[in-house]
Design a protein around this motif. Structure first.
Motif, PDB file in Angstrom:
ATOM      1  N   ILE A 165       0.877  -1.178   0.000  1.00  0.00           N
ATOM      2  CA  ILE A 165       0.000   0.000   0.000  1.00  0.00           C
ATOM      3  C   ILE A 165       0.908   1.220   0.000  1.00  0.00           C
ATOM      4  O   ILE A 165       1.753   1.369   0.890  1.00  0.00           O
ATOM      5  CB  ILE A 165      -0.879   0.030   1.275  1.00  0.00           C
ATOM      6  N   GLU A 214      -1.612   0.301  -8.942  1.00  0.00           N
ATOM      7  CA  GLU A 214      -2.874  -0.391  -8.679  1.00  0.00           C
ATOM      8  C   GLU A 214      -3.914   0.582  -8.121  1.00  0.00           C
ATOM      9  O   GLU A 214      -5.077   0.554  -8.471  1.00  0.00           O
ATOM     10  CB  GLU A 214      -2.645  -1.537  -7.694  1.00  0.00           C
ATOM     11  N   ARG A 215      -3.469   1.440  -7.199  1.00  0.00           N
ATOM     12  CA  ARG A 215      -4.358   2.392  -6.541  1.00  0.00           C
ATOM     13  C   ARG A 215      -3.608   3.676  -6.252  1.00  0.00           C
ATOM     14  O   ARG A 215      -2.389   3.635  -6.073  1.00  0.00           O
ATOM     15  CB  ARG A 215      -4.817   1.822  -5.182  1.00  0.00           C
ATOM     16  N   ILE A 218      -2.485   6.702  -0.536  1.00  0.00           N
ATOM     17  CA  ILE A 218      -3.438   7.235   0.460  1.00  0.00           C
ATOM     18  C   ILE A 218      -2.783   8.406   1.199  1.00  0.00           C
ATOM     19  O   ILE A 218      -1.702   8.241   1.781  1.00  0.00           O
ATOM     20  CB  ILE A 218      -3.808   6.137   1.493  1.00  0.00           C
ATOM     21  N   GLU A 230      -8.787   5.066   6.070  1.00  0.00           N
ATOM     22  CA  GLU A 230      -8.552   4.605   4.698  1.00  0.00           C
ATOM     23  C   GLU A 230      -7.433   3.560   4.676  1.00  0.00           C
ATOM     24  O   GLU A 230      -7.528   2.553   3.983  1.00  0.00           O
ATOM     25  CB  GLU A 230      -8.164   5.783   3.788  1.00  0.00           C
ATOM     26  N   LEU A 231      -6.387   3.822   5.455  1.00  0.00           N
ATOM     27  CA  LEU A 231      -5.277   2.852   5.501  1.00  0.00           C
ATOM     28  C   LEU A 231      -5.758   1.517   6.070  1.00  0.00           C
ATOM     29  O   LEU A 231      -5.472   0.452   5.512  1.00  0.00           O
ATOM     30  CB  LEU A 231      -4.121   3.411   6.350  1.00  0.00           C
ATOM     31  N   GLU A 234      -7.828  -0.400   3.633  1.00  0.00           N
ATOM     32  CA  GLU A 234      -7.007  -0.997   2.570  1.00  0.00           C
ATOM     33  C   GLU A 234      -6.292  -2.250   3.098  1.00  0.00           C
ATOM     34  O   GLU A 234      -6.185  -3.251   2.387  1.00  0.00           O
ATOM     35  CB  GLU A 234      -6.015   0.057   2.063  1.00  0.00           C
ATOM     36  N   ARG A 237      -8.847  -4.856   3.131  1.00  0.00           N
ATOM     37  CA  ARG A 237      -9.167  -5.317   1.775  1.00  0.00           C
ATOM     38  C   ARG A 237      -8.135  -6.349   1.320  1.00  0.00           C
ATOM     39  O   ARG A 237      -8.483  -7.378   0.747  1.00  0.00           O
ATOM     40  CB  ARG A 237      -9.184  -4.116   0.814  1.00  0.00           C
ATOM     41  N   ILE A 238      -6.871  -6.066   1.611  1.00  0.00           N
ATOM     42  CA  ILE A 238      -5.811  -6.982   1.174  1.00  0.00           C
ATOM     43  C   ILE A 238      -5.892  -8.298   1.959  1.00  0.00           C
ATOM     44  O   ILE A 238      -5.750  -9.375   1.385  1.00  0.00           O
ATOM     45  CB  ILE A 238      -4.430  -6.305   1.315  1.00  0.00           C
TER      46      ILE A 238
END
Ligand code: GTP
Length: 246
Positions: A165, A214-215, A218, A230-231, A234, A237-238
């Motif tokens: 990330i 990929e994104r 942040i 947000e972190l 993420e 999500r991973i």
């Protein structure tokens, strides 16, 4: 158990983020632990559950082998690998949902050397892991620096083989215009124009780099605890996607 590594250039804010993000996770009632992987750091603002300085002292290594600060750190990590069995035993006692790993500022350990990856996989074992790469937003305000930091991030991503990330650290230091521009660049907009006149090679390189992202990074401020939701989202999500240490 899930390992979150924090890597980035010297002074990008890794240690501060580890401290504040640990507190954030504790506030969410998550069990957390912190590992200090920097044998050269003098003081850390958190209480490490495992500290490489208990196994190797970079200052002592520097004096004993007549090395400079950078090479003494590289040798220190090599020495740590020779103590893998003891380290593994001690790490095995850690119980936590999330283990945050604070890494040395010499990011070459993770971008160019095997030892960063070997030591990371020693820590992680069979657990899942993610690497949070800090792009120092104060440096990244300048378009060429931003591209160089993205290239470094890609090197670390490639070398470590860990889901990654990208975050823009210290955004509280930016004015609105600078932040807005960095967010646009993160979306792949306007970056090429901001670079001014560049040669064909650089143009193709930047185009490919933008496409490979990929994104967007942040935006974060550890000082203000901005961007932590947000972190964390993420990271989750991973975890859920099942991406793994390759
Ligand atoms: P090395 O281990 O030496 O590579 O540094 P590091 O990446 O661990 O950075 P560290 O957390 O020590 O922070 C470096 C400097 O940036 C310190 O002066 C911090 O106070 C400052 N800093 C860290 N995070 C933030 C932030 O979110 N905002 C601001 N304004 N300053 C920050």
């Amino acid at each position: 158990m899930y390992y979150i590594f924090f890597t980035g250039t010297a002074g990008s804010g890794k240690t501060t983020l580890v401290k504040e993000f640990q507190q954030y996770l504790l506030d969410l009632e998550m069990d957390t632990a912190v590992i200090n992987m920097d044998p050269a750091v003098e003081r850390v603002p958190y209480t490490p559950d495992f500290d490489v300085r208990d196994y190797v002292d970079a200052i002592e290594v520097m004096e004993r082998y007549g090395l400079g600060p950078n090479s003494s750190l590289v040798v220190s990590i090599d020495l740590l690998l020779t103590k893998a069995t003891d380290i593994k035993r001690e790490i095995g006692d850690i119980e936590a949902n999330y283990v945050l790993v604070d890494t040395p500022g010499q990011v070459e350990l993770f971008a160019y050397r095997d030892t960063g990856r070997l030591f990371s996989s020693l820590l992680v074992g069979e657990s899942k892991s993610v690497n949070v790469f800090l792009l120092d937003s104060y440096l990244a305000r300048e378009a060429r620096s931003y591209v160089s930091l993205l290239l470094l991030s890609s090197s670390v991503r490639f070398k470590l083989g860990m889901p990654q990330i990208n975050v823009l650290s210290k955004v509280d230091l930016l004015n609105q215009r600078e932040l807005h521009q960095l967010l646009e660049w993160g979306e792949g907009e306007g970056l090429v124009d901001s670079l001014g006149v560049i040669d064909d090679y650089s143009y193709e390189l930047v185009k490919t780099l933008i496409e490979s992202l990929e994104r967007p990074p942040i935006p974060l401020s550890a000082n203000k605890r901005d961007g932590f939701d947000e972190l964390y989202a993420e990271v989750q999500r991973i975890v859920a996607s099942g991406e793994d240490f390759a």
